[in-house]
Design a protein around this motif. Structure first.
Motif, PDB file in Angstrom:
ATOM      1  N   GLN A   1       0.830  -1.340  -0.101  1.00 38.59           N
ATOM      2  CA  GLN A   1       0.079  -0.110  -0.132  1.00 38.59           C
ATOM      3  C   GLN A   1       0.924   1.384   0.058  1.00 38.59           C
ATOM      4  O   GLN A   1       1.667   1.392   0.759  1.00 38.59           O
ATOM      5  CB  GLN A   1      -1.069   0.272   1.102  1.00 38.59           C
ATOM      6  CG  GLN A   1      -2.002   1.213   1.183  1.00 38.59           C
ATOM      7  CD  GLN A   1      -3.056   0.986   2.092  1.00 38.59           C
ATOM      8  OE1 GLN A   1      -3.516  -0.419   2.321  1.00 38.59           O
ATOM      9  NE2 GLN A   1      -3.626   2.076   2.709  1.00 38.59           N
TER      10      GLN A   1
ATOM     11  N   SER B   1      -4.536   5.081   7.108  1.00 35.99           N
ATOM     12  CA  SER B   1      -4.685   4.533   5.585  1.00 35.99           C
ATOM     13  C   SER B   1      -4.645   2.933   5.604  1.00 35.99           C
ATOM     14  O   SER B   1      -5.486   2.284   5.186  1.00 35.99           O
ATOM     15  CB  SER B   1      -3.837   5.187   4.467  1.00 35.99           C
ATOM     16  OG  SER B   1      -4.452   4.412   3.297  1.00 35.99           O
TER      17      SER B   1
ATOM     18  N   THR C   1      -7.836   0.008   5.230  1.00 31.99           N
ATOM     19  CA  THR C   1      -7.860  -1.100   4.225  1.00 31.99           C
ATOM     20  C   THR C   1      -7.788  -2.498   4.858  1.00 31.99           C
ATOM     21  O   THR C   1      -8.263  -3.324   4.472  1.00 31.99           O
ATOM     22  CB  THR C   1      -6.252  -0.878   3.480  1.00 31.99           C
ATOM     23  OG1 THR C   1      -6.502   0.368   2.900  1.00 31.99           O
ATOM     24  CG2 THR C   1      -6.402  -1.992   2.435  1.00 31.99           C
TER      25      THR C   1
ATOM     26  N   GLN D   1      -8.558   2.252  -2.483  1.00 27.65           N
ATOM     27  CA  GLN D   1      -7.689   2.756  -1.552  1.00 27.65           C
ATOM     28  C   GLN D   1      -7.088   3.714  -2.495  1.00 27.65           C
ATOM     29  O   GLN D   1      -6.719   4.918  -2.188  1.00 27.65           O
ATOM     30  CB  GLN D   1      -6.868   1.773  -1.064  1.00 27.65           C
ATOM     31  CG  GLN D   1      -5.815   2.364   0.001  1.00 27.65           C
ATOM     32  CD  GLN D   1      -4.583   2.829  -0.489  1.00 27.65           C
ATOM     33  OE1 GLN D   1      -3.956   2.387  -1.462  1.00 27.65           O
ATOM     34  NE2 GLN D   1      -3.895   3.952   0.057  1.00 27.65           N
TER      35      GLN D   1
ATOM     36  N   ASN E   1      -9.106   6.979  -3.298  1.00 32.31           N
ATOM     37  CA  ASN E   1      -9.323   7.797  -2.301  1.00 32.31           C
ATOM     38  C   ASN E   1      -8.113   8.397  -1.955  1.00 32.31           C
ATOM     39  O   ASN E   1      -8.158   9.753  -1.532  1.00 32.31           O
ATOM     40  CB  ASN E   1      -9.697   6.797  -0.842  1.00 32.31           C
ATOM     41  CG  ASN E   1     -11.222   6.312  -1.017  1.00 32.31           C
ATOM     42  OD1 ASN E   1     -11.774   6.912  -1.884  1.00 32.31           O
ATOM     43  ND2 ASN E   1     -11.499   5.229  -0.227  1.00 32.31           N
ATOM     44  N   ASP E   2      -6.932   7.604  -1.976  1.00 34.81           N
ATOM     45  CA  ASP E   2      -5.577   8.428  -1.706  1.00 34.81           C
ATOM     46  C   ASP E   2      -5.363   9.539  -2.731  1.00 34.81           C
ATOM     47  O   ASP E   2      -4.937  10.542  -2.173  1.00 34.81           O
ATOM     48  CB  ASP E   2      -4.509   7.478  -1.626  1.00 34.81           C
ATOM     49  CG  ASP E   2      -3.259   7.643  -0.916  1.00 34.81           C
ATOM     50  OD1 ASP E   2      -3.478   8.386   0.314  1.00 34.81           O
ATOM     51  OD2 ASP E   2      -2.433   7.940  -1.455  1.00 34.81           O
TER      52      ASP E   2
END
Length: 392
Positions: A228, A238, A242, A285, A288-289
């Motif tokens: 990630q 974060s 996840t 993810q 969103n990031d």
């Protein structure tokens, strides 16, 4: 009888240490460490952790989880033919060669193994793998669900530890701080292997009999991977979000797999759902990031800590990634140059005003020995003109 059981358990442990994957991932972890150091040196002209960090992580963080999961698989009487275990190892090695650690999630390794076993059965190409045609797809699917829950738990507890910082340029050409978690865990996974046909060709192989079926014990080194990259928030926050999603997905997969005991096609549905669901979590993810504001970037007030070098004065000061240094030795700082100049105000002592992760101001201070004001061990997002210079 008890002596046979104890002997077989000891032999199972011995088989673990002669398994090729144990040593394949030893070398693999060293390669991952080399790649990480190369990336860190490109950004900061120094490494953060040594090359053995991935080895220590891989071979320590998953042991307890593996043993607990093994207790569950033993209680469930999880029996997998040797041919399926060999095929699982082959799938794991092939996926690892992509160096995309997210593909070492059980969703991919176990899911693709389920479909590979099915295709080999349909092609009538099972003769080279012992007892492959006796594989229970439901058991493989149940094990996949359990391993996905284990992946989420491991990621939640350990994936955020010592993430690797690095710098990238934004679309506007400005340096942006990122953190990446490239993690692998080795789980000693206990399984039962049907030994009836195996003992016909290997009469010396130790086998225990449970009921009317002969079995042997085996611990296999099962590898779980996690990747990630984080740029829009603190790494811990974060990664934990996840991880929770992976745990929920694993529980859903486990429920579908259990139902496949009564309706076998659901095992394939569980494998497909696992692959699609895990990929969806990765894409979500990233989206969103990417949509969030850059967390580690140059600010109008203060300097945000991007990374901490181990065994450095910054560790003694108990600074944490994500904290913001507002003042150093009484002088306000918002650039690396200003921070460096403020350190010169007092060559033997350093006092910093820091906004902690809880949003409250705290003060850190301590003696700075001769020469240490150059090497506090704090990594910042460099000014654009300082892109090729070392971090403080």
């Amino acid at each position: 009888m008890l002596e046979n059981w104890l002997l077989e358990i000891l032999l199972a442990m011995g088989r673990f240490f002669i398994h090729p994957l144990v040593y394949f991932f030893l070398i693999y972890s060293l390669v991952l460490g080399f790649i990480r150091i190369k990336r860190e040196r490109k950004s900061f002209h120094t490494r953060i952790q040594d090359i053995y960090e991935e080895v220590r992580f891989t071979y320590s963080k998953g042991l307890l989880t593996g043993l607990l999961l093994s207790a569950v698989t033993f209680a469930l009487g999880t029996m997998i033919p040797l041919g399926s275990i060999i095929l699982l190892a082959a799938v794991t090695v092939i996926l690892s060669l992509t160096f995309q650690l997210r593909f070492l999630s059980p969703a991919y390794t176990m899911g693709l193994t389920i479909f590979s076993v099915f295709l080999l059965m349909q092609a009538d190409a099972v003769s080279s793998l012992p007892d492959l045609n006796e594989t229970s797809f439901s058991i493989l699917a149940i094990l996949m669900g359990l391993l996905m829950v284990a992946e989420g738990v491991l990621a939640y507890r350990t994936a955020h530890l010592k993430t690797s910082p690095f710098l990238l340029k934004s679309s506007r050409g400005l340096p942006i701080g990122n953190h990446v978690a490239n993690r692998t865990w080795l789980l000693p996974l206990f399984l039962l292997i049907p030994g009836g046909s195996l003992t016909e060709s290997l009469s010396w192989w130790p086998v225990l009999t449970i009921g009317d079926e002969p079995f042997l014990f085996v611990f296999i080194p099962y590898i779980i991977g996690f990747h990630q990259r984080v740029q829009g928030s603190l790494p811990k926050e974060s990664i934990m979000v996840t991880s929770k999603r992976i745990i929920w997905l694993g529980m859903i997969i486990f429920a579908v797999a259990v139902a496949s005991v009564w309706f076998m096609p659901l095992a394939f549905a569980a494998a497909l759902l696992a692959i699609i669901g895990r990929e969806f979590l990765t894409v979500r993810q990233r989206m969103n990031d990417n949509s969030a504001a850059f967390y580690f970037s140059k600010r109008d007030h203060g300097l945000m800590v991007l990374g901490i070098l181990p065994h450095s004065p910054a560790v003694k000061f108990e600074l944490e990634v994500g904290e913001i240094i507002m003042k150093t030795n009484g002088a306000s700082v918002k650039t690396v140059d200003e921070f460096y100049q403020a350190l010169q105000i007092n060559g033997a002592f350093c006092k910093m005003e820091v906004i902690g992760l809880n949003g409250e101001i705290r003060y850190v201070q301590g003696a700075v020995y001769k020469g240490e004001h150059h090497e506090l061990g704090i990594l910042f997002v460099q000014d654009e003109k300082k892109w090729e210079t070392e971090a403080v």
